[in-house]
Design an enzyme around this catalytic site. Structure first.
Site, PDB file in Angstrom:
ATOM      1  N   THR A  33       0.806  -1.230   0.000  1.00  0.00           N
ATOM      2  CA  THR A  33       0.000   0.000   0.000  1.00  0.00           C
ATOM      3  C   THR A  33       0.835   1.275   0.000  1.00  0.00           C
ATOM      4  O   THR A  33       0.303   2.356   0.237  1.00  0.00           O
ATOM      5  CB  THR A  33      -0.951   0.021   1.218  1.00  0.00           C
ATOM      6  OG1 THR A  33      -0.182   0.015   2.430  1.00  0.00           O
ATOM      7  CG2 THR A  33      -1.892  -1.173   1.197  1.00  0.00           C
ATOM      8  N   TYR A  82       4.027   5.388   5.512  1.00  0.00           N
ATOM      9  CA  TYR A  82       3.339   5.524   4.223  1.00  0.00           C
ATOM     10  C   TYR A  82       2.307   6.651   4.284  1.00  0.00           C
ATOM     11  O   TYR A  82       1.788   7.069   3.249  1.00  0.00           O
ATOM     12  CB  TYR A  82       2.630   4.220   3.842  1.00  0.00           C
ATOM     13  CG  TYR A  82       3.543   3.048   3.576  1.00  0.00           C
ATOM     14  CD1 TYR A  82       4.934   3.184   3.590  1.00  0.00           C
ATOM     15  CD2 TYR A  82       3.025   1.785   3.310  1.00  0.00           C
ATOM     16  CE1 TYR A  82       5.766   2.103   3.360  1.00  0.00           C
ATOM     17  CE2 TYR A  82       3.852   0.704   3.063  1.00  0.00           C
ATOM     18  CZ  TYR A  82       5.218   0.866   3.096  1.00  0.00           C
ATOM     19  OH  TYR A  82       6.043  -0.224   2.867  1.00  0.00           O
ATOM     20  N   ASN A 122      14.313  -6.705   6.061  1.00  0.00           N
ATOM     21  CA  ASN A 122      15.668  -6.324   5.644  1.00  0.00           C
ATOM     22  C   ASN A 122      16.746  -6.813   6.608  1.00  0.00           C
ATOM     23  O   ASN A 122      17.798  -6.176   6.734  1.00  0.00           O
ATOM     24  CB  ASN A 122      15.765  -4.805   5.472  1.00  0.00           C
ATOM     25  CG  ASN A 122      14.870  -4.297   4.366  1.00  0.00           C
ATOM     26  OD1 ASN A 122      14.996  -4.707   3.208  1.00  0.00           O
ATOM     27  ND2 ASN A 122      13.948  -3.409   4.712  1.00  0.00           N
ATOM     28  N   GLN A 147      10.842  -9.737   5.812  1.00  0.00           N
ATOM     29  CA  GLN A 147      10.444  -9.108   4.553  1.00  0.00           C
ATOM     30  C   GLN A 147      11.677  -8.555   3.852  1.00  0.00           C
ATOM     31  O   GLN A 147      12.369  -7.695   4.401  1.00  0.00           O
ATOM     32  CB  GLN A 147       9.423  -8.001   4.811  1.00  0.00           C
ATOM     33  CG  GLN A 147       8.844  -7.410   3.539  1.00  0.00           C
ATOM     34  CD  GLN A 147       7.775  -6.364   3.795  1.00  0.00           C
ATOM     35  OE1 GLN A 147       7.844  -5.256   3.263  1.00  0.00           O
ATOM     36  NE2 GLN A 147       6.776  -6.693   4.606  1.00  0.00           N
ATOM     37  N   GLY A 157      10.077  -6.794  -9.697  1.00  0.00           N
ATOM     38  CA  GLY A 157      11.121  -5.825  -9.997  1.00  0.00           C
ATOM     39  C   GLY A 157      10.714  -4.526  -9.338  1.00  0.00           C
ATOM     40  O   GLY A 157      10.258  -4.513  -8.204  1.00  0.00           O
TER      41      GLY A 157
END
Length: 330
Positions: free
Chosen positions: A25, A58, A170, A193, A223
């Site tokens: 999102t 976000y 990460n 993730q 990608g």
């Protein structure tokens, strides 16, 4: 693995389940019109999505939460049908700031709990009002962080019922081991993730996570956009790869659908981001075909160890480690 549009969840080590296909999102708050996330999440729920990946930074969690609540109110879904992942941002790593950060997400969503809450990066920025604190020279201001102390605060949030499952993002093997070997660990991370797609299949980290019952969630599974501010433009466009295109022709599918099917078929969760109604529908149509073993191997052979996301400005010093390191080294 039997997958269908109605049933495509993978079990987590804590007994919960996560849908293998979700909707990312993220949208640049400077350019994304207000209400975009709201309408797209409602559409996605109608299409069949039940997994939504969001974050405080976000700046649209209030829209995502409103969409979820509206679809619950009209009877389309129940709260327990929805899987929402939120993220702990870099400025909230000190233990005393972890629960307030999660509570900000819950307040924005207007939900009682999130299904998964993850440490967005194994590094920290200076705590404060600024999400991206910089000094007078324009350089990021980092903050020494003790990942184990941050994790303990997250465990308290789970024990308080504010979150169902805990994960990371990460993290490399060394950073995962720091948590897994932490004395007194109560709740292990159920997911990690990371960037993951046919040009960056992450075989070593994927195998390590499998050995430790940690599910890989792949961002940028198609990608990425060609945004030079954060994308390596030297990376060739993934969706133009002839192997993906040719396999797609066989099944009357696009290269994007083949790339998504590849990951979910090997147990990697994918969260393609889109605010395009057509693409949201298109990306969900991956449960009516299956790749053969030979096709899976052909796609695995495409691995080039190429990252699209190269946030080279993000370096960190994590307490308990003896060197400065890029957060994404695996």
């Amino acid at each position: 693995m039997n997958l269908s549009a109605e049933s495509h969840s993978i079990p987590l080590s804590d007994g919960n389940h996560m849908p293998l296909l979700g909707l990312g999102t993220y949208g640049d708050p400077r350019t994304t019109p207000k209400g975009t996330a709201l309408e797209c999440v409602k559409l996605a729920i109608d299409v069949g999505y039940r997994h939504f990946d969001g974050a405080l930074v976000y700046f649209n969690e209030h829209e995502v939460g409103q969409a979820i609540r509206e679809k619950i109110a009209d009877g389309t879904v129940r709260r327990e049908d929805i899987f929402y992942c939120g993220k702990l941002w870099n400025t909230f790593h000190p233990p005393e700031l972890v629960r307030p950060a999660l509570e900000r997400t819950l307040k924005a969503l207007q939900l009682d709990y999130v299904d998964l809450y993850i440490v967005e990066l194994p590094m920290a920025f200076k705590p404060g009002k600024e999400f991206y604190p910089k000094d007078q020279d324009g350089k990021y201001i980092y903050h020494h962080t003790d990942l184990c102390a941050t994790w303990e605060a997250l465990e308290d949030c789970k024990d308080a019922g504010l979150v169902k499952s805990l994960g990371v993002s990460n993290f490399n093997r060394r950073q995962l081991e720091l948590l897994l070997k932490k004395p007194g660990l109560k709740h292990k991370p159920v997911s990690n993730q990371i960037e993951c797609h046919p040009y960056f299949t992450q075989p070593k980290l994927l195998e390590y996570c499998r050995q430790n019952d940690i599910v890989i969630v792949g961002y940028c599974p198609l990608g990425s956009s060609r945004d030079a501010s954060w994308v390596n433009l030297k990376s060739p466009p993934l969706l133009e790869d002839e192997v993906l295109v040719s396999i797609g022709r066989k099944y009357n599918k696009s290269s994007a659908q083949v790339a998504l099917r590849f990951n979910v078929q090997r147990g990697v969760v994918v969260i393609p981001k889109s605010f395009s109604p057509e693409r949201i529908k298109h990306n969900f149509q991956i449960f009516d075909f299956s790749l053969t073993e030979e096709e899976m191997k052909a796609i695995e052979a495409l691995n080039k160890n190429i990252r699209f996301v190269e946030l080279l400005m993000y370096v960190c010093c994590v307490k308990g480690m003896d060197q400065w390191c890029y957060f994404y080294i695996v």
